[in-house]
Design a protein around this motif. Structure first.
Motif, PDB file in Angstrom:
ATOM      1  N   UNK A  29       0.864  -1.175   0.000  1.00  0.00           N
ATOM      2  CA  UNK A  29       0.000   0.000   0.000  1.00  0.00           C
ATOM      3  C   UNK A  29       0.903   1.227   0.000  1.00  0.00           C
ATOM      4  N   UNK A  30       0.782   2.070  -1.012  1.00  0.00           N
ATOM      5  CA  UNK A  30       1.674   3.205  -1.177  1.00  0.00           C
ATOM      6  C   UNK A  30       1.049   4.496  -0.660  1.00  0.00           C
ATOM      7  N   UNK A  31       1.885   5.346  -0.101  1.00  0.00           N
ATOM      8  CA  UNK A  31       1.439   6.634   0.371  1.00  0.00           C
ATOM      9  C   UNK A  31       1.436   7.659  -0.746  1.00  0.00           C
ATOM     10  N   UNK A  32       0.958   8.872  -0.471  1.00  0.00           N
ATOM     11  CA  UNK A  32       0.935   9.934  -1.492  1.00  0.00           C
ATOM     12  C   UNK A  32       2.335  10.205  -2.032  1.00  0.00           C
ATOM     13  N   UNK A  33       2.441  10.236  -3.359  1.00  0.00           N
ATOM     14  CA  UNK A  33       3.717  10.535  -3.983  1.00  0.00           C
ATOM     15  C   UNK A  33       4.687   9.377  -4.052  1.00  0.00           C
ATOM     16  N   UNK A  34       4.308   8.219  -3.514  1.00  0.00           N
ATOM     17  CA  UNK A  34       5.219   7.073  -3.497  1.00  0.00           C
ATOM     18  C   UNK A  34       5.030   6.191  -4.727  1.00  0.00           C
ATOM     19  N   UNK A  35       6.111   5.543  -5.112  1.00  0.00           N
ATOM     20  CA  UNK A  35       6.066   4.542  -6.169  1.00  0.00           C
ATOM     21  C   UNK A  35       6.776   3.295  -5.666  1.00  0.00           C
ATOM     22  N   UNK A  36       6.571   2.198  -6.393  1.00  0.00           N
ATOM     23  CA  UNK A  36       7.194   0.928  -6.042  1.00  0.00           C
ATOM     24  C   UNK A  36       8.092   0.467  -7.175  1.00  0.00           C
ATOM     25  N   UNK A  37       9.237  -0.122  -6.811  1.00  0.00           N
ATOM     26  CA  UNK A  37      10.140  -0.660  -7.810  1.00  0.00           C
ATOM     27  C   UNK A  37      10.654  -2.009  -7.337  1.00  0.00           C
ATOM     28  N   UNK A  38      10.741  -2.969  -8.238  1.00  0.00           N
ATOM     29  CA  UNK A  38      11.323  -4.266  -7.925  1.00  0.00           C
ATOM     30  C   UNK A  38      12.771  -4.274  -8.407  1.00  0.00           C
ATOM     31  N   UNK A  39      13.687  -4.568  -7.506  1.00  0.00           N
ATOM     32  CA  UNK A  39      15.115  -4.547  -7.809  1.00  0.00           C
ATOM     33  C   UNK A  39      15.669  -5.967  -7.689  1.00  0.00           C
ATOM     34  N   UNK A  40      16.174  -6.495  -8.790  1.00  0.00           N
ATOM     35  CA  UNK A  40      16.780  -7.829  -8.792  1.00  0.00           C
ATOM     36  C   UNK A  40      18.286  -7.681  -8.648  1.00  0.00           C
ATOM     37  N   UNK A  41      18.844  -8.331  -7.623  1.00  0.00           N
ATOM     38  CA  UNK A  41      20.258  -8.272  -7.323  1.00  0.00           C
ATOM     39  C   UNK A  41      20.797  -9.697  -7.189  1.00  0.00           C
ATOM     40  N   UNK A  42      22.096  -9.877  -7.229  1.00  0.00           N
ATOM     41  CA  UNK A  42      22.640 -11.233  -7.083  1.00  0.00           C
ATOM     42  C   UNK A  42      22.175 -11.903  -5.792  1.00  0.00           C
ATOM     43  N   UNK A  43      21.412 -12.985  -5.928  1.00  0.00           N
ATOM     44  CA  UNK A  43      20.981 -13.747  -4.769  1.00  0.00           C
ATOM     45  C   UNK A  43      19.774 -13.225  -4.042  1.00  0.00           C
ATOM     46  N   UNK A  44      19.192 -12.126  -4.488  1.00  0.00           N
ATOM     47  CA  UNK A  44      18.019 -11.606  -3.790  1.00  0.00           C
ATOM     48  C   UNK A  44      17.228 -10.665  -4.680  1.00  0.00           C
ATOM     49  N   UNK A  45      15.991 -10.446  -4.284  1.00  0.00           N
ATOM     50  CA  UNK A  45      15.103  -9.518  -4.974  1.00  0.00           C
ATOM     51  C   UNK A  45      14.439  -8.637  -3.927  1.00  0.00           C
ATOM     52  N   UNK A  46      14.437  -7.341  -4.169  1.00  0.00           N
ATOM     53  CA  UNK A  46      13.904  -6.404  -3.194  1.00  0.00           C
ATOM     54  C   UNK A  46      12.754  -5.589  -3.786  1.00  0.00           C
ATOM     55  N   UNK A  47      11.692  -5.435  -3.005  1.00  0.00           N
ATOM     56  CA  UNK A  47      10.649  -4.475  -3.329  1.00  0.00           C
ATOM     57  C   UNK A  47      11.029  -3.171  -2.631  1.00  0.00           C
ATOM     58  N   UNK A  48      11.137  -2.104  -3.400  1.00  0.00           N
ATOM     59  CA  UNK A  48      11.635  -0.833  -2.886  1.00  0.00           C
ATOM     60  C   UNK A  48      10.561   0.241  -3.021  1.00  0.00           C
ATOM     61  N   UNK A  49      10.248   0.875  -1.914  1.00  0.00           N
ATOM     62  CA  UNK A  49       9.308   1.997  -1.885  1.00  0.00           C
ATOM     63  C   UNK A  49      10.118   3.276  -2.123  1.00  0.00           C
ATOM     64  N   UNK A  50       9.667   4.103  -3.072  1.00  0.00           N
ATOM     65  CA  UNK A  50      10.409   5.309  -3.411  1.00  0.00           C
ATOM     66  C   UNK A  50       9.545   6.548  -3.249  1.00  0.00           C
ATOM     67  N   UNK A  51      10.170   7.602  -2.777  1.00  0.00           N
ATOM     68  CA  UNK A  51       9.515   8.912  -2.683  1.00  0.00           C
ATOM     69  C   UNK A  51      10.456   9.925  -3.316  1.00  0.00           C
ATOM     70  N   UNK A  52      10.145  10.316  -4.529  1.00  0.00           N
ATOM     71  CA  UNK A  52      11.003  11.212  -5.289  1.00  0.00           C
ATOM     72  C   UNK A  52      10.603  12.653  -5.051  1.00  0.00           C
ATOM     73  N   UNK A  53      11.593  13.499  -4.822  1.00  0.00           N
ATOM     74  CA  UNK A  53      11.336  14.904  -4.579  1.00  0.00           C
ATOM     75  C   UNK A  53      10.907  15.602  -5.862  1.00  0.00           C
TER      76      UNK A  53
END
Length: 332
Positions: free
Chosen positions: A22-46
């Protein structure tokens, strides 16, 4: 970063449920694939020019959503990324099953390096505070400032209200807990959690409470929920017992970045008495104590934490400006 490499054998990664956070105002979500793991990243861009990069690391049992309020309040200065650590929030477990503090620190380092974002303003709460401390000590090139909210640094013996959490690391205890609480409704489980984490749980609004109940129900149904909790708790306990150069307190002494420490007077998980020790351990520290706050001051008192960070940033920028002025004068 040799001190964060994992000796664990690889295990099959688990699938992530299809729905997203569930994202807050102005937030976006990005899936980042890295060696050995995958991260869901919440972003708030200025939306303003010249923002600086920040990475915010949640604590045990938490998620990136713990930072939504603070990211919003600092959106004029920071481009923020808050990852769900492996096995938490919407991120799947790491392929190697490593939930140690070093393992989580390795994930944070890889995230920063993958975006070529360093040095960043690094934030950490609770377990995330221990993780951020390890990152800042081992990779000073990646950290411009360090902000720690109730960091899980070794406290022996821990205060009594933290014992139940530590016991989760013991074999058989999670199963006993599940049997003992089998009849509890999600509302009661969530209330127990809020009471543990907040100085004043009544300050949590009805909408936020409902969302917390829904999120708790979702996460406890995940097949890897208890594995991630138990292994991460064991990782904290193990980090508490390490001595010598691997001690988290020794790591704190090595941190070069200007550091903001935030402690709550009603914290049931990290004792308020550790604030003075932490302020002495970090070589360039500022201490903010909130007598009415619990374990998650960035959620309970986000305006105060945001203001304290702005003060830190102003001091850092002032020192940098003075340094440039002195350097220019010496050349003339």
């Amino acid at each position: 970063m040799p001190s964060t490499e994992s000796p664990h054998a690889a295990i099959a990664p688990a699938a992530v449920p299809p729905q997203g956070p569930r994202l807050g105002p102005g937030e976006t979500q990005r899936n980042v694939s890295l060696p050995g793991l995958s991260l869901v990243v919440r972003e708030r861009t200025s939306e303003r020019p010249g923002p600086e990069p920040a990475v915010l690391v949640h604590g045990l049992g938490g998620s990136s959503q713990n930072w939504t309020q603070l990211m919003d309040r600092l959106a004029d200065r920071l481009d923020s990324q808050a990852p769900d650590l492996p096995g938490f929030g919407f991120s799947p477990p790491p392929d190697d099953g490593d939930y140690t503090i070093a393992g989580h620190a390795r994930a944070v380092v890889r995230l920063i390096e993958s975006g070529d974002r360093g040095p960043v303003h690094l934030f950490g709460n609770s377990m995330g505070g221990a993780v951020a401390t390890k990152v800042a000590a081992a990779r000073p090139d990646l950290v411009r400032t360090l902000t720690l909210v109730s960091p899980a640094l070794p406290e022996l013996p821990p205060q009594r209200t933290a014992w139940p959490t530590a016991l989760v690391s013991m074999p058989g205890i999670p199963a006993l807990y599940l049997r003992a609480t089998r009849g509890w409704a999600a509302e009661r489980r969530t209330q127990e959690l809020l009471t543990l984490c907040y100085g004043d749980p009544s300050s949590v609004g009805e909408r936020a409470r409902t969302e917390a109940i829904e999120e708790y129900e979702r996460r406890i149904a995940l097949p890897y929920f208890w594995d991630a909790m138990v292994r991460s708790t064991r990782g904290i306990v193990s980090a508490y017992t390490l001595g010598g150069q691997h001690s988290l307190w020794r790591q704190a002494e090595r941190v070069l970045a200007p550091t903001l420490l935030v402690y709550g007077g009603r914290d049931k998980l990290v004792s308020f008495r550790m604030a003075k020790k932490a302020s002495l351990a970090f070589r360039d520290s500022r201490l903010v104590t909130l007598p009415d706050s619990g374990h998650v001051a960035m959620m309970e008192h986000p305006d105060v934490v945001a203001r304290a960070f702005r003060d830190l940033l102003a001091q850092v920028e002032g020192h940098e400006m003075n340094g440039k002025t002195s350097a220019a004068a010496s050349r003339s």
